[in-house]
Design a protein around this motif. Structure first.
Motif, PDB file in Angstrom:
ATOM      1  N   ASP A  11       0.741  -1.136  -0.156  1.00 29.70           N
ATOM      2  CA  ASP A  11       0.039  -0.017   0.084  1.00 29.70           C
ATOM      3  C   ASP A  11       0.968   1.284  -0.097  1.00 29.70           C
ATOM      4  O   ASP A  11       2.062   1.016  -0.187  1.00 29.70           O
ATOM      5  CB  ASP A  11      -1.116  -0.077   1.217  1.00 29.70           C
ATOM      6  N   LYS A  12       0.482   2.438   0.051  1.00 31.47           N
ATOM      7  CA  LYS A  12       1.096   3.532   0.104  1.00 31.47           C
ATOM      8  C   LYS A  12       1.971   3.785   1.167  1.00 31.47           C
ATOM      9  O   LYS A  12       3.027   4.439   1.315  1.00 31.47           O
ATOM     10  CB  LYS A  12       0.437   4.838  -0.067  1.00 31.47           C
ATOM     11  N   TRP A  13       1.894   2.798   2.162  1.00 33.17           N
ATOM     12  CA  TRP A  13       2.889   3.019   3.420  1.00 33.17           C
ATOM     13  C   TRP A  13       3.840   1.819   3.575  1.00 33.17           C
ATOM     14  O   TRP A  13       4.664   1.955   4.729  1.00 33.17           O
ATOM     15  CB  TRP A  13       1.926   3.246   4.724  1.00 33.17           C
ATOM     16  N   ASN A  14       3.831   0.817   2.807  1.00 37.04           N
ATOM     17  CA  ASN A  14       4.610  -0.330   2.976  1.00 37.04           C
ATOM     18  C   ASN A  14       5.100  -0.762   1.552  1.00 37.04           C
ATOM     19  O   ASN A  14       4.626  -1.194   0.800  1.00 37.04           O
ATOM     20  CB  ASN A  14       3.961  -1.232   3.564  1.00 37.04           C
ATOM     21  N   MET A  15       6.385  -0.164   1.105  1.00 31.29           N
ATOM     22  CA  MET A  15       6.920  -0.498  -0.056  1.00 31.29           C
ATOM     23  C   MET A  15       8.278  -0.332  -0.149  1.00 31.29           C
ATOM     24  O   MET A  15       8.919   0.052   0.832  1.00 31.29           O
ATOM     25  CB  MET A  15       6.358   0.424  -1.216  1.00 31.29           C
ATOM     26  N   ILE A  16       9.141  -0.988  -0.970  1.00 27.73           N
ATOM     27  CA  ILE A  16      10.209  -0.966  -1.331  1.00 27.73           C
ATOM     28  C   ILE A  16      10.695  -0.364  -2.742  1.00 27.73           C
ATOM     29  O   ILE A  16      10.051  -1.133  -3.666  1.00 27.73           O
ATOM     30  CB  ILE A  16      11.287  -1.944  -0.842  1.00 27.73           C
ATOM     31  N   THR A  17      11.394   0.756  -3.047  1.00 24.89           N
ATOM     32  CA  THR A  17      11.659   0.843  -4.392  1.00 24.89           C
ATOM     33  C   THR A  17      13.341   1.188  -4.506  1.00 24.89           C
ATOM     34  O   THR A  17      13.855   1.269  -3.396  1.00 24.89           O
ATOM     35  CB  THR A  17      11.189   2.316  -4.913  1.00 24.89           C
ATOM     36  N   VAL A  18      13.719   0.711  -5.482  1.00 21.29           N
ATOM     37  CA  VAL A  18      15.072   0.957  -5.868  1.00 21.29           C
ATOM     38  C   VAL A  18      15.186   1.885  -7.233  1.00 21.29           C
ATOM     39  O   VAL A  18      14.640   1.598  -8.085  1.00 21.29           O
ATOM     40  CB  VAL A  18      15.654  -0.537  -6.237  1.00 21.29           C
ATOM     41  N   GLU A  19      16.289   2.765  -6.988  1.00 19.77           N
ATOM     42  CA  GLU A  19      16.303   3.768  -8.298  1.00 19.77           C
ATOM     43  C   GLU A  19      17.751   3.495  -8.754  1.00 19.77           C
ATOM     44  O   GLU A  19      18.772   3.595  -7.672  1.00 19.77           O
ATOM     45  CB  GLU A  19      16.257   5.258  -7.950  1.00 19.77           C
ATOM     46  N   VAL A  20      18.055   3.136  -9.883  1.00 17.14           N
ATOM     47  CA  VAL A  20      19.545   3.414 -10.424  1.00 17.14           C
ATOM     48  C   VAL A  20      19.825   4.731 -10.708  1.00 17.14           C
ATOM     49  O   VAL A  20      19.285   5.310 -11.884  1.00 17.14           O
ATOM     50  CB  VAL A  20      19.736   2.291 -11.516  1.00 17.14           C
ATOM     51  N   GLN A  21      20.847   5.241 -10.331  1.00 13.72           N
ATOM     52  CA  GLN A  21      21.254   6.847 -10.526  1.00 13.72           C
ATOM     53  C   GLN A  21      22.632   6.750 -10.918  1.00 13.72           C
ATOM     54  O   GLN A  21      23.486   7.171  -9.963  1.00 13.72           O
ATOM     55  CB  GLN A  21      20.897   7.856  -9.553  1.00 13.72           C
ATOM     56  N   GLY A  22      22.821   6.591 -12.134  1.00 10.08           N
ATOM     57  CA  GLY A  22      24.113   6.602 -12.634  1.00 10.08           C
ATOM     58  C   GLY A  22      24.868   5.396 -11.891  1.00 10.08           C
ATOM     59  O   GLY A  22      24.530   4.404 -12.055  1.00 10.08           O
ATOM     60  N   LYS A  23      26.153   5.559 -10.916  1.00  6.79           N
ATOM     61  CA  LYS A  23      26.846   4.593 -10.450  1.00  6.79           C
ATOM     62  C   LYS A  23      26.121   4.160  -9.175  1.00  6.79           C
ATOM     63  O   LYS A  23      26.510   3.268  -8.392  1.00  6.79           O
ATOM     64  CB  LYS A  23      28.248   4.841 -10.574  1.00  6.79           C
ATOM     65  N   TYR A  24      25.201   5.033  -8.635  1.00 10.76           N
ATOM     66  CA  TYR A  24      24.555   4.691  -7.383  1.00 10.76           C
ATOM     67  C   TYR A  24      23.281   4.015  -7.527  1.00 10.76           C
ATOM     68  O   TYR A  24      22.695   4.070  -8.396  1.00 10.76           O
ATOM     69  CB  TYR A  24      24.346   6.171  -6.731  1.00 10.76           C
ATOM     70  N   ILE A  25      23.116   3.290  -6.609  1.00  9.52           N
ATOM     71  CA  ILE A  25      21.696   2.413  -6.314  1.00  9.52           C
ATOM     72  C   ILE A  25      21.233   2.931  -5.002  1.00  9.52           C
ATOM     73  O   ILE A  25      21.693   2.877  -3.863  1.00  9.52           O
ATOM     74  CB  ILE A  25      21.850   0.858  -6.378  1.00  9.52           C
ATOM     75  N   VAL A  26      19.920   3.588  -5.155  1.00 13.35           N
ATOM     76  CA  VAL A  26      19.359   4.147  -3.920  1.00 13.35           C
ATOM     77  C   VAL A  26      18.208   3.441  -3.773  1.00 13.35           C
ATOM     78  O   VAL A  26      17.052   3.201  -4.456  1.00 13.35           O
ATOM     79  CB  VAL A  26      18.891   5.500  -4.295  1.00 13.35           C
ATOM     80  N   LEU A  27      18.112   2.773  -2.580  1.00 11.50           N
ATOM     81  CA  LEU A  27      17.172   1.878  -2.107  1.00 11.50           C
ATOM     82  C   LEU A  27      16.012   2.628  -1.028  1.00 11.50           C
ATOM     83  O   LEU A  27      16.669   3.343  -0.082  1.00 11.50           O
ATOM     84  CB  LEU A  27      17.315   0.644  -1.527  1.00 11.50           C
ATOM     85  N   ARG A  28      14.785   2.949  -1.203  1.00  9.80           N
ATOM     86  CA  ARG A  28      13.950   3.342  -0.068  1.00  9.80           C
ATOM     87  C   ARG A  28      12.984   2.326   0.395  1.00  9.80           C
ATOM     88  O   ARG A  28      12.325   1.643  -0.478  1.00  9.80           O
ATOM     89  CB  ARG A  28      12.971   4.654  -0.889  1.00  9.80           C
ATOM     90  N   GLU A  29      13.050   2.284   1.519  1.00 15.29           N
ATOM     91  CA  GLU A  29      11.990   1.433   2.410  1.00 15.29           C
ATOM     92  C   GLU A  29      11.023   2.321   2.995  1.00 15.29           C
ATOM     93  O   GLU A  29      11.452   2.975   4.001  1.00 15.29           O
ATOM     94  CB  GLU A  29      12.974   0.291   3.057  1.00 15.29           C
ATOM     95  N   ILE A  30       9.597   2.265   2.766  1.00 16.60           N
ATOM     96  CA  ILE A  30       8.814   2.906   3.574  1.00 16.60           C
ATOM     97  C   ILE A  30       7.865   1.991   4.467  1.00 16.60           C
ATOM     98  O   ILE A  30       7.445   0.846   3.582  1.00 16.60           O
ATOM     99  CB  ILE A  30       7.868   3.769   2.523  1.00 16.60           C
ATOM    100  N   SER A  31       7.919   2.040   5.424  1.00 18.12           N
ATOM    101  CA  SER A  31       6.889   1.048   6.276  1.00 18.12           C
ATOM    102  C   SER A  31       6.294   1.992   7.160  1.00 18.12           C
ATOM    103  O   SER A  31       6.472   3.108   7.715  1.00 18.12           O
ATOM    104  CB  SER A  31       7.790   0.199   7.116  1.00 18.12           C
ATOM    105  N   ASP A  32       4.900   1.580   7.579  1.00 17.26           N
ATOM    106  CA  ASP A  32       4.324   2.212   8.592  1.00 17.26           C
ATOM    107  C   ASP A  32       4.610   2.247   9.903  1.00 17.26           C
ATOM    108  O   ASP A  32       4.296   3.181  10.935  1.00 17.26           O
ATOM    109  CB  ASP A  32       2.741   1.684   8.618  1.00 17.26           C
ATOM    110  N   GLN A  33       5.843   1.325  10.086  1.00 14.59           N
ATOM    111  CA  GLN A  33       6.394   1.257  11.500  1.00 14.59           C
ATOM    112  C   GLN A  33       7.571   2.156  11.927  1.00 14.59           C
ATOM    113  O   GLN A  33       7.645   2.985  12.674  1.00 14.59           O
ATOM    114  CB  GLN A  33       6.897  -0.156  11.958  1.00 14.59           C
ATOM    115  N   TRP A  34       8.141   2.126  10.823  1.00 15.14           N
ATOM    116  CA  TRP A  34       9.600   3.021  10.727  1.00 15.14           C
ATOM    117  C   TRP A  34       9.733   4.096   9.987  1.00 15.14           C
ATOM    118  O   TRP A  34      10.648   4.993  10.318  1.00 15.14           O
ATOM    119  CB  TRP A  34      10.715   2.134  10.427  1.00 15.14           C
TER     120      TRP A  34
END
Length: 77
Positions: A11-34
């Motif tokens: 849902d909009k509060w529990n997800m993981i997305t990964v973006e590849v930005q050039g040589k960087y890999i940025v992971l965003r973890e969104i949870s309703d707990q943290w």
């Protein structure tokens, strides 16, 4: 160019997305707990090391299919 991968989205509060930005890999973890946590990796092996620590197979003994889906999604980054 930024390439975004949605690993899972319950849902909009529990997800993981990964973006590849050039040589960087940025992971965003969104949870309703943290809230939102952001991790930046310089390589795919570093990302997979984090993934294996964050989602140990031993915690998914009742649902190995979900674990395999997560691993497959991360490997496609």
């Amino acid at each position: 160019m930024i390439k975004k991968h949605v690993i899972y989205k319950k849902d909009k509060w529990n997800m993981i997305t990964v973006e590849v930005q050039g040589k960087y890999i940025v992971l965003r973890e969104i949870s309703d707990q943290w809230g939102e946590e952001c991790h930046t990796f310089l390589s795919r092996p570093a990302l997979m090391n984090w993934v294996n620590n964050r989602f140990p197979k031993s915690e998914y003994t009742d649902n190995l299919e979900e674990w395999h889906e997560l691993m497959t999604a991360f490997k496609q980054v």
